[in-house]
Design a protein around this motif. Structure first.
Motif, mmCIF file in Angstrom:
data_model
loop_
_atom_site.group_PDB
_atom_site.id
_atom_site.type_symbol
_atom_site.label_atom_id
_atom_site.label_comp_id
_atom_site.label_asym_id
_atom_site.label_seq_id
_atom_site.Cartn_x
_atom_site.Cartn_y
_atom_site.Cartn_z
ATOM 1 N N ASP A 1 -7.579 21.134 -30.301
ATOM 2 C CA ASP A 1 -8.257 20.984 -29.011
ATOM 3 C C ASP A 1 -9.387 22.003 -28.906
ATOM 4 O OD1 ASP A 1 -6.496 18.997 -28.305
ATOM 5 O OD2 ASP A 1 -5.525 20.121 -26.692
ATOM 6 N N THR A 2 -10.396 21.666 -28.140
ATOM 7 C CA THR A 2 -11.506 22.576 -27.881
ATOM 8 C C THR A 2 -11.283 23.260 -26.542
ATOM 9 O OG1 THR A 2 -13.062 21.236 -29.159
ATOM 10 C CG2 THR A 2 -14.012 22.734 -27.522
ATOM 11 N N ILE A 3 -11.463 24.565 -26.535
ATOM 12 C CA ILE A 3 -11.386 25.330 -25.292
ATOM 13 C C ILE A 3 -12.786 25.840 -24.987
ATOM 14 C CG2 ILE A 3 -10.361 27.309 -24.115
ATOM 15 C CD1 ILE A 3 -8.066 27.117 -26.207
ATOM 16 N N ALA B 1 -3.085 8.432 -34.611
ATOM 17 C CA ALA B 1 -4.073 9.496 -34.459
ATOM 18 C C ALA B 1 -4.358 9.727 -32.982
ATOM 19 C CB ALA B 1 -5.363 9.122 -35.185
ATOM 20 N N THR B 2 -4.515 10.978 -32.610
ATOM 21 C CA THR B 2 -4.864 11.306 -31.238
ATOM 22 C C THR B 2 -6.226 11.977 -31.215
ATOM 23 O OG1 THR B 2 -3.753 13.437 -31.391
ATOM 24 C CG2 THR B 2 -2.456 11.609 -30.533
ATOM 25 N N THR B 3 -6.907 11.824 -30.122
ATOM 26 C CA THR B 3 -8.208 12.439 -29.957
ATOM 27 C C THR B 3 -8.018 13.858 -29.433
ATOM 28 O OG1 THR B 3 -9.120 10.277 -29.412
ATOM 29 C CG2 THR B 3 -10.421 12.201 -28.787
#
Length: 108
Positions: free
Chosen positions: A50-52, A24-26
């Motif tokens: 991902d959050t932009i 798992a990646t954050t």
């Protein structure tokens, strides 16, 4: 018996069978500045999830609006304001207040 257990543990570790490993990646966080009537950078490549964060460093209000099919929009982002979006798909976007301002989000 002790030697057999050591060999089994060694083989399991070599094969990646350890209960301690995780793939798992954050999700990451990326920032785009709105400055001088531009999105900086105007093209960004991110991982899905991902959050932009768009940060308005301009003197006037802007927004961030999906170009096609116009499915999401930030609403007005005032000067020194920000808006965030979790990237689910690649998107071409623009500022509907200043239509010459355009940007692209690419999913890896």
């Amino acid at each position: 018996m002790r030697l057999k257990l050591s060999i089994i543990i060694l083989i399991g570790t070599a094969l990646g069978l350890s209960g301690c490993s995780s793939t798992a990646t954050t999700p990451g966080v990326d920032t785009i500045e709105i400055k001088d009537m531009k999105f900086i950078p105007d093209t960004i490549t991110v991982d899905k999830g991902d959050t932009i964060i768009w940060v308005n460093k301009d003197m006037v209000a802007h927004n961030v609006t999906d170009e096609t099919p116009n499915s999401w929009s930030s609403g007005v982002i005032s000067s020194d304001g920000s808006w965030k979006w979790v990237a689910s798909d690649s998107a071409n976007y623009y500022c509907s207040i200043h239509a010459v301002m355009k940007g692209v989000v690419k999913i890896k």
